[in-house]
Scaffold this active site. Structure first.
Site, short mmCIF file in Angstrom:
data_model
loop_
_atom_site.label_atom_id
_atom_site.label_comp_id
_atom_site.label_asym_id
_atom_site.label_seq_id
_atom_site.Cartn_x
_atom_site.Cartn_y
_atom_site.Cartn_z
N GLU A 29 0.88 -1.19 0.00
CA GLU A 29 0.00 0.00 0.00
C GLU A 29 0.91 1.23 0.00
O GLU A 29 1.59 1.51 0.98
CB GLU A 29 -0.86 -0.05 1.26
CG GLU A 29 -1.77 1.14 1.45
CD GLU A 29 -2.53 1.02 2.77
OE1 GLU A 29 -2.98 -0.09 3.12
OE2 GLU A 29 -2.61 2.05 3.46
N THR A 76 -3.66 6.26 2.32
CA THR A 76 -3.85 7.66 2.74
C THR A 76 -4.57 8.46 1.65
O THR A 76 -4.22 9.61 1.38
CB THR A 76 -2.50 8.33 3.13
OG1 THR A 76 -1.69 7.39 3.83
CG2 THR A 76 -2.72 9.51 4.06
N ARG A 78 1.48 10.24 0.83
CA ARG A 78 2.06 11.15 1.83
C ARG A 78 3.31 11.81 1.31
O ARG A 78 3.93 12.60 2.01
CB ARG A 78 2.42 10.37 3.10
CG ARG A 78 1.20 9.81 3.78
CD ARG A 78 1.55 9.17 5.09
NE ARG A 78 0.45 8.37 5.52
CZ ARG A 78 0.42 7.66 6.62
NH1 ARG A 78 1.47 7.65 7.43
NH2 ARG A 78 -0.63 6.94 6.93
N LYS A 131 -10.62 -0.96 7.21
CA LYS A 131 -9.37 -0.71 7.92
C LYS A 131 -9.72 -0.17 9.31
O LYS A 131 -10.46 0.81 9.42
CB LYS A 131 -8.55 0.31 7.12
CG LYS A 131 -7.32 0.83 7.83
CD LYS A 131 -6.46 1.64 6.88
CE LYS A 131 -5.31 2.30 7.61
NZ LYS A 131 -4.19 2.62 6.73
C1 3PG Z 1 -1.23 3.93 8.13
O1 3PG Z 1 -1.35 4.89 7.40
O2 3PG Z 1 -1.86 2.90 7.93
C2 3PG Z 1 -0.38 4.07 9.35
O3 3PG Z 1 0.36 5.24 9.34
C3 3PG Z 1 0.50 2.92 9.63
O4 3PG Z 1 0.65 2.93 10.99
P1 3PG Z 1 2.03 2.53 11.63
O5 3PG Z 1 3.08 3.48 11.11
O6 3PG Z 1 1.82 2.68 13.12
O7 3PG Z 1 2.32 1.10 11.25
#
Ligand code: 3PG
Length: 227
Positions: free
Chosen positions: A50, A78, A54, A138
């Site tokens: 995924e 995101t 960002r 999710k």
């Molecule tokens: C996401 O966007 O799914 C999270 O930022 C992932 O979370 P993590 O960095 O705590 O694994």
């Protein structure tokens, strides 16, 4: 709220997702690293990624990963707006993930037959997504929201919902998440961190992917024995 008749279009690619059991959440600064990253993940046993919107490199990284690693299932993460969803899909994203539940993004994905995994954090959001025909959601940010205890509590009222818990998952708590019957896959950035990708520490990513796969396999064996 409208109940959609064609539920199929909003379903995520559940079979490969369940098979993978893991979703590396990727933040990538340079699309040039996408091919090596895909190779490292594949070598580590994970063919699912995924790529998050960002960084400015996200769309191009999706495109490069699709062309350099055609066997990988590549999603866009995101995704907060319709514009990002459109850009992700035009770049080759095979599914869309959002940290939140946004009806506009869900509508767009449904209209374009793009699988979407929206983020939820409360029973109200789970139910809103359920009414839209979505069955894979999710749970974000999973650990901060209550983690495994929350997943267990949600199973009673929402037995048909499969979750992809993400946020705060690491190799330490992965097994506990993966053992839950309502968890289809676990997501997280620890397998291929932004820092590891930028430093091109692909051997570390191979090792983290293998380690995560071993933990998930063990957890799934325990889960099936418990049934
Ligand atoms: C996401 O966007 O799914 C999270 O930022 C992932 O979370 P993590 O960095 O705590 O694994």
């Amino acid at each position: 709220m409208t109940t959609r008749s064609n539920e199929q279009t909003t379903l995520p690619p559940n079979e490969p997702l369940a098979e993978a059991g893991l979703v590396p959440v990727i933040t990538i600064d340079s699309a040039d690293d996408a091919g090596s990253l895909a190779a490292a993940l594949t070598q580590g046993g994970i063919s699912y990624a995924e790529i998050t919107f960002r960084t400015p490199a996200a769309a191009q990284a999706i495109e490069r990963m699709r062309s350099e690693a055609p066997r990988m299932t590549v999603g866009a993460g995101t995704v907060l707006t319709v514009e990002q969803a459109d850009r992700a899909v035009r770049s080759g994203a095979q599914y869309v993930v959002s940290p939140a539940f946004d009806a506009r993004v869900v509508d767009w994905c449904e209209e374009h037959a793009v699988p979407i995994i929206p983020g939820v954090a409360t029973p109200t959001e789970v139910n809103a997504a359920r009414h839209r025909g979505l069955r894979t959601l999710k749970l974000f940010p999973a650990e901060q929201l209550g983690g495994v205890a929350l997943l267990q509590a949600l199973r009673g009222p929402f037995p048909e919902i499969q979750f992809v818990p993400t946020g705060g998952i690491t190799r330490r708590n992965l097994g506990n998440y993966a053992r839950q019957p309502n968890v289809v896959a676990c997501g997280g950035s620890w397998i291929a961190s932004k820092e590891a990708i930028s430093a091109r520490k692909f051997d570390d990513i191979v090792a983290a992917a293998k380690d995560a796969c071993t933990i998930v396999s063990q957890a799934r064996r325990q889960r099936s024995r418990a049934r």
